[in-house]
Design a protein around this motif. Structure first.
Motif, mmCIF file in Angstrom:
data_model
loop_
_atom_site.group_PDB
_atom_site.id
_atom_site.type_symbol
_atom_site.label_atom_id
_atom_site.label_comp_id
_atom_site.label_asym_id
_atom_site.label_seq_id
_atom_site.Cartn_x
_atom_site.Cartn_y
_atom_site.Cartn_z
ATOM 1 N N SER A 78 82.497 82.068 39.816
ATOM 2 C CA SER A 78 82.515 80.862 38.985
ATOM 3 C C SER A 78 82.857 81.214 37.541
ATOM 4 O O SER A 78 82.351 82.199 36.980
ATOM 5 C CB SER A 78 81.151 80.161 39.036
ATOM 6 O OG SER A 78 81.070 79.151 38.056
ATOM 7 N N GLN A 96 81.459 82.646 46.578
ATOM 8 C CA GLN A 96 82.113 81.659 45.719
ATOM 9 C C GLN A 96 81.411 81.536 44.365
ATOM 10 O O GLN A 96 82.071 81.470 43.326
ATOM 11 C CB GLN A 96 82.127 80.290 46.409
ATOM 12 C CG GLN A 96 83.003 80.234 47.654
ATOM 13 C CD GLN A 96 82.964 78.872 48.317
ATOM 14 O OE1 GLN A 96 83.241 77.855 47.701
ATOM 15 N NE2 GLN A 96 82.600 78.834 49.593
ATOM 16 N N SER A 119 93.040 79.360 48.197
ATOM 17 C CA SER A 119 91.716 78.873 47.818
ATOM 18 C C SER A 119 90.853 78.692 49.055
ATOM 19 O O SER A 119 91.359 78.658 50.190
ATOM 20 C CB SER A 119 91.838 77.544 47.076
ATOM 21 O OG SER A 119 92.343 76.544 47.938
ATOM 22 N N LYS A 154 90.251 79.419 41.436
ATOM 23 C CA LYS A 154 89.742 79.055 42.758
ATOM 24 C C LYS A 154 90.458 79.821 43.879
ATOM 25 O O LYS A 154 90.030 79.777 45.034
ATOM 26 C CB LYS A 154 89.910 77.542 42.986
ATOM 27 C CG LYS A 154 89.043 76.678 42.077
ATOM 28 C CD LYS A 154 89.211 75.210 42.389
ATOM 29 C CE LYS A 154 88.384 74.352 41.455
ATOM 30 N NZ LYS A 154 86.933 74.556 41.639
#
Length: 369
Positions: A151, A147, A357, A344
């Motif tokens: 970003s 994750q 997501s 996301k």
């Protein structure tokens, strides 16, 4: 009748009305990019003697023009900026030097993206999107790392690696390997020509001799420009401005291209049942951007039109969209404020053939078990 079916039936008519390139418009776009970029470099050199804050203020718009140079390079790779292959090749090389990327090599990889758009079994984009099953098999630490790597705030770092670092490193590593291969083979078989030995060399960094020479000349010209600019304005100022502007441009470019395919429930097929037009309409977004940003991004926000046919020049994309708004009514629209949310969607739901997501995965975790 669905919009996808209607577009399939009318695709040739839609495309043929807008594929004619215009050399005057192509030259105008090139001049409107390269001239301001040169002026901004001159301003950066002057600003250093006044205030570094002023230099920083010059660097920000410079990054926008560098990004614009990349998008014009992108059009040259599709052969759509100018009418002739020679002009597209020449300006593609120039924009590739400005951007820091061998245009021909980049375009070969990008052509694969167009040929497989929406087929996530074949193409995974700048950052691989994993199926939910693979994500579920990761440890908590691996999931957090996955994750974090996606970003939006890591954009400038990704831009630095993608535009400045990797093209130099891969060329250097591949060239060293090529020289070592030739020397080794020449010692073992001195009667064979160097060209023949070079032809036997295999590397993941280029697929043909043409790709290698494109990498070679891009790096030679770019590194020569680095030396020249360092001599003119000083190495500290040059590299501070160059690295910052190019990294910001690279990060913005990666975000721009990613969000045009990664968004809520974007079409995500595997090999079976994949459809080109469906991917262009349901797996490609229409970014609703302010006019000034559309200018800097040469209307790439009309990405659904671009994926319907890459032969349509950037200066015809908006016109094509406006003429066929009823057909494109189902294309997902993303406002500029919605970009962080769209990014996301980093998991591939293979069962429902869409992107989801992590939060959506967590809510339905049991159903994926």
């Amino acid at each position: 009748m669905s919009s996808v079916t209607r577009i399939k039936e009318q695709k040739r008519t839609i495309v043929d009305r807008h594929i004619e390139a215009d050399n005057v418009r192509g030259f105008t776009q090139a001049l409107a990019t390269l001239a301001p970029l040169a002026a901004l470099w001159y301003a950066a050199a002057l600003s250093a003697g006044v205030s570094y804050w002023l230099t920083a203020g010059v660097t920000l718009p410079m990054s926008l023009f560098v990004m614009r140079a990349f998008l014009l390079m992108h059009d040259c790779g599709h052969g759509s900026l100018f009418r002739t292959a020679r002009l597209n090749k020449t300006f593609g090389f120039i924009f590739g030097v400005v951007w820091g990327m061998p245009q021909y090599v980049w375009s070969q990889h990008h052509a694969f993206h167009h040929a497989t758009n929406g087929n996530w079994a074949k193409y995974s984009g700048p950052l691989a999107i994993v199926p939910v099953e693979k994500y579920a098999a990761m440890t908590d630490r691996q999931q957090r790392k996955y994750q974090r790597a996606r970003s939006i705030w890591l954009g400038p770092i990704a831009g630095f690696l993608y535009v400045i670092w990797n093209p130099r490193l891969t060329w250097l590593k591949g060239s060293i390997g090529l020289v070592c291969h030739i020397l080794k083979k020449k010692i073992a078989r001195p009667g064979i020509s160097i060209k023949a030995h070079a032809a036997e060399f295999k590397t993941p960094y280029w697929a043909s001799a043409q790709e290698y020479w494109q990498m070679f000349w891009n790096n030679v010209v770019l590194l020569s420009a680095w030396v020249l600019m360092s001599w003119i304005v000083g190495p500290a100022l040059f590299f501070a401005v160059y690295i910052t502007s190019t990294s910001l441009a690279g990060g913005a470019g990666l975000v721009l291209f990613t969000v045009q395919h990664n968004f809520e429930h974007s079409y995500a097929s595997d090999n079976e049942g994949w459809d080109y037009v469906t991917a262009a309409i349901q797996g490609t977004s229409f970014l609703v951007l302010p006019r000034w940003l559309n200018w800097f991004t040469v209307d790439i926000a009309y990405h659904h039109v671009h994926h319907l046919s890459a032969r349509i020049p950037n200066y015809c994309l908006a016109e094509c969209h406006n003429e066929n708004q009823d057909l494109f009514s189902d294309v997902p629209r993303i406002e500029l404020s919605g970009v962080p949310k769209a990014l996301k969607y980093i998991l591939w739901d293979t069962r429902h053939r869409r992107l989801i997501s992590v939060a959506e995965y967590q809510r339905q975790k049991d159903s994926y078990a």
